[in-house]
Design a protein around this motif. Structure first.
Motif, short mmCIF file in Angstrom:
data_model
loop_
_atom_site.label_atom_id
_atom_site.label_comp_id
_atom_site.label_asym_id
_atom_site.label_seq_id
_atom_site.Cartn_x
_atom_site.Cartn_y
_atom_site.Cartn_z
N PHE A 56 0.84 -1.20 0.00
CA PHE A 56 0.00 0.00 0.00
C PHE A 56 0.88 1.25 0.00
CE2 PHE A 56 -3.65 -2.33 2.41
CZ PHE A 56 -3.92 -3.06 1.27
N ALA A 57 0.51 2.23 -0.83
CA ALA A 57 1.30 3.45 -0.95
C ALA A 57 0.41 4.68 -0.81
CB ALA A 57 2.02 3.48 -2.30
N HIS A 58 0.99 5.75 -0.23
CA HIS A 58 0.28 7.01 -0.02
C HIS A 58 1.20 8.17 -0.34
CE1 HIS A 58 -1.93 4.15 2.51
NE2 HIS A 58 -2.95 5.00 2.51
N ILE A 59 0.62 9.24 -0.88
CA ILE A 59 1.36 10.46 -1.17
C ILE A 59 0.94 11.55 -0.20
CG2 ILE A 59 1.68 12.32 -2.85
CD1 ILE A 59 1.30 10.23 -5.06
N SER A 60 1.90 12.32 0.27
CA SER A 60 1.61 13.44 1.16
C SER A 60 2.44 14.65 0.76
CB SER A 60 1.91 13.06 2.61
OG SER A 60 1.61 14.12 3.50
N GLY A 61 1.86 15.83 0.94
CA GLY A 61 2.59 17.05 0.65
C GLY A 61 2.35 17.56 -0.76
N GLU A 62 3.24 18.43 -1.21
CA GLU A 62 3.14 19.00 -2.55
C GLU A 62 3.59 17.96 -3.58
OE1 GLU A 62 5.61 22.44 -2.52
OE2 GLU A 62 4.63 23.32 -0.77
N TYR A 63 3.15 18.14 -4.79
CA TYR A 63 3.59 17.23 -5.85
C TYR A 63 3.45 17.94 -7.19
CZ TYR A 63 -1.36 16.59 -6.74
OH TYR A 63 -2.67 16.82 -7.02
N ASN A 64 4.18 17.42 -8.17
CA ASN A 64 4.05 17.93 -9.54
C ASN A 64 4.07 16.74 -10.49
OD1 ASN A 64 6.77 17.12 -9.75
ND2 ASN A 64 7.52 19.17 -9.24
N GLU A 65 3.99 17.02 -11.78
CA GLU A 65 3.92 15.92 -12.74
C GLU A 65 5.21 15.11 -12.80
OE1 GLU A 65 2.47 17.04 -16.56
OE2 GLU A 65 0.43 17.47 -15.81
N ASP A 66 6.35 15.75 -12.53
CA ASP A 66 7.60 15.00 -12.50
C ASP A 66 7.58 13.95 -11.39
OD1 ASP A 66 8.62 16.49 -14.58
OD2 ASP A 66 9.67 17.92 -13.29
N PHE A 67 7.06 14.33 -10.25
CA PHE A 67 6.94 13.39 -9.14
C PHE A 67 5.96 12.27 -9.50
CE2 PHE A 67 4.60 12.08 -5.29
CZ PHE A 67 5.64 11.53 -4.56
N LEU A 68 4.82 12.61 -10.07
CA LEU A 68 3.83 11.61 -10.43
C LEU A 68 4.36 10.67 -11.50
CD1 LEU A 68 0.51 13.67 -10.42
CD2 LEU A 68 1.43 12.20 -8.63
N ALA A 69 5.22 11.16 -12.37
CA ALA A 69 5.83 10.29 -13.37
C ALA A 69 6.72 9.25 -12.71
CB ALA A 69 6.64 11.14 -14.37
N LEU A 88 -1.42 2.34 -5.03
CA LEU A 88 -1.54 3.71 -4.55
C LEU A 88 -2.98 4.03 -4.17
CD1 LEU A 88 -0.21 6.52 -4.15
CD2 LEU A 88 -0.84 7.01 -6.53
N PHE A 89 -3.16 4.55 -2.96
CA PHE A 89 -4.46 5.04 -2.52
C PHE A 89 -4.46 6.56 -2.62
CE2 PHE A 89 -4.77 1.24 0.63
CZ PHE A 89 -5.12 0.41 -0.42
N SER A 90 -5.49 7.10 -3.26
CA SER A 90 -5.58 8.55 -3.37
C SER A 90 -7.02 8.97 -3.64
CB SER A 90 -4.69 9.06 -4.52
OG SER A 90 -4.83 10.46 -4.67
N ASP A 91 -7.41 10.09 -3.04
CA ASP A 91 -8.72 10.66 -3.34
C ASP A 91 -8.57 11.94 -4.16
OD1 ASP A 91 -7.69 12.41 -1.51
OD2 ASP A 91 -9.36 12.32 -0.10
N ASN A 92 -7.37 12.16 -4.67
CA ASN A 92 -7.06 13.37 -5.41
C ASN A 92 -7.39 13.18 -6.89
OD1 ASN A 92 -5.20 15.19 -7.06
ND2 ASN A 92 -4.93 16.03 -5.00
N GLU A 93 -8.27 14.02 -7.42
CA GLU A 93 -8.71 13.90 -8.80
C GLU A 93 -7.57 14.17 -9.78
OE1 GLU A 93 -11.47 12.83 -10.10
OE2 GLU A 93 -12.51 12.48 -8.20
N GLN A 94 -6.68 15.08 -9.43
CA GLN A 94 -5.57 15.39 -10.34
C GLN A 94 -4.61 14.22 -10.45
OE1 GLN A 94 -4.16 19.09 -8.54
NE2 GLN A 94 -5.00 20.22 -10.28
N ILE A 95 -4.33 13.56 -9.32
CA ILE A 95 -3.46 12.38 -9.35
C ILE A 95 -4.13 11.27 -10.16
CG2 ILE A 95 -2.46 10.53 -7.95
CD1 ILE A 95 -2.00 12.58 -5.76
#
Length: 254
Positions: A56-69, A88-95
């Motif tokens: 299971f993975a989670h993202i926290s903090g700021e992010y950009n497309e380079d990070f998402l890549a 990856l678990f996320s409720d973020n629509e952009q991610i």
């Protein structure tokens, strides 16, 4: 990405607390309760990725497309370098939008439940015993959702986790255990051996875990795949109700 040293994991506790979609798994890593990896986009620690030993993975903090890549590369694991899955678990629509249009990505949902209360008491069926999971019983548990699912090894679970199992005529028939442990919450994992299903055993061991968690002044956590209606119904039977959902982003299996 920069992989954090385990001795610095406490630096990421606040990031773990700010994870959406349940923070018990990232916190279990940051608090050194369970094994996992922490990655940061840079030394400034503005973008953090938690990757639990169960995958299971989670993202926290700021992010950009380079990070998402970079996250996408970890999900796909093109060269199959990792034995561990990456979900990856996320409720973020952009991610979700960024990853949805990538090759070999599958997106599903996960439901989260909150415990309210349950006044019902369980009566052990004849020929059954409710026991705390020890090293002997742990070695006899065979299934998909077992302590080995979310703990690095049996020793780690026995030292820092907790679980109960139903023993029927001398055979382990159902079990519930701490799947993730933070300072405030414990996530519950549960399974019933196939030959003992539909007898209510999962309800009994799950209630035992809830009682234990409450006795530790912690909050019981329940979550499941959106198609897992059996888990959802069990949650409701023992006092949970659905409060949220998130995206589950993973590699598409051929």
């Amino acid at each position: 990405m920069i992989k954090a040293d385990i001795e610095n994991y406490s630096d990421f506790i606040d990031f773990a607390r700010n994870c959406n979609c349940g923070n018990v798994y990232p916190l279990s890593i940051a608090l050194n309760n369970q094994s996992g990896d922490i990655y940061a986009l840079s030394k400034e620690y503005k973008t953090v990725l938690f990757w639990h030993c169960c995958g299971f993975a989670h993202i926290s903090g700021e992010y950009n497309e380079d990070f998402l890549a970079l996250v996408y590369d970890m999900i796909i694991d093109k060269d199959r370098k990792n034995d561990r899955r990456f979900i990856l678990f996320s409720d973020n629509e952009q991610i979700k939008k960024f990853l949805a249009y990538k090759d070999n990505i599958e997106i599903e949902k996960r439901y989260f439940y909150e415990y309210k209360e349950c006044d019902e008491a369980d009566i052990l069926p004849q020929g059954c015993e409710l026991k705390v999971i020890d090293s002997k019983l742990l070695s006899e548990i065979k299934g998909r959702i077992t302590p080995y699912f979310s703990w690095e090894n049996g020793e780690e679970f026995l030292q820092k986790g907790k679980g109960y199992c139903m023993v029927t005529d001398g055979e382990v028939s159902a079990w519930a255990f701490s799947s993730a442990v933070s300072d405030e919450e414990i996530d519950i994992g549960v399974e019933t051996a196939e030959k003992y299903q539909h007898r209510g055993y999962a309800r009994i061991v799950s209630r035992a875990m809830v009682k234990y968690i409450l006795s530790q002044n912690k909050t019981p956590v329940w979550a499941c795949h959106y198609k897992n209606t059996i888990s959802a119904k069990l949650a409701e039977k023992i006092g949970f109700y659905k409060v949220a959902e998130c995206y589950v982003i993973k590699r598409k299996e051929n």
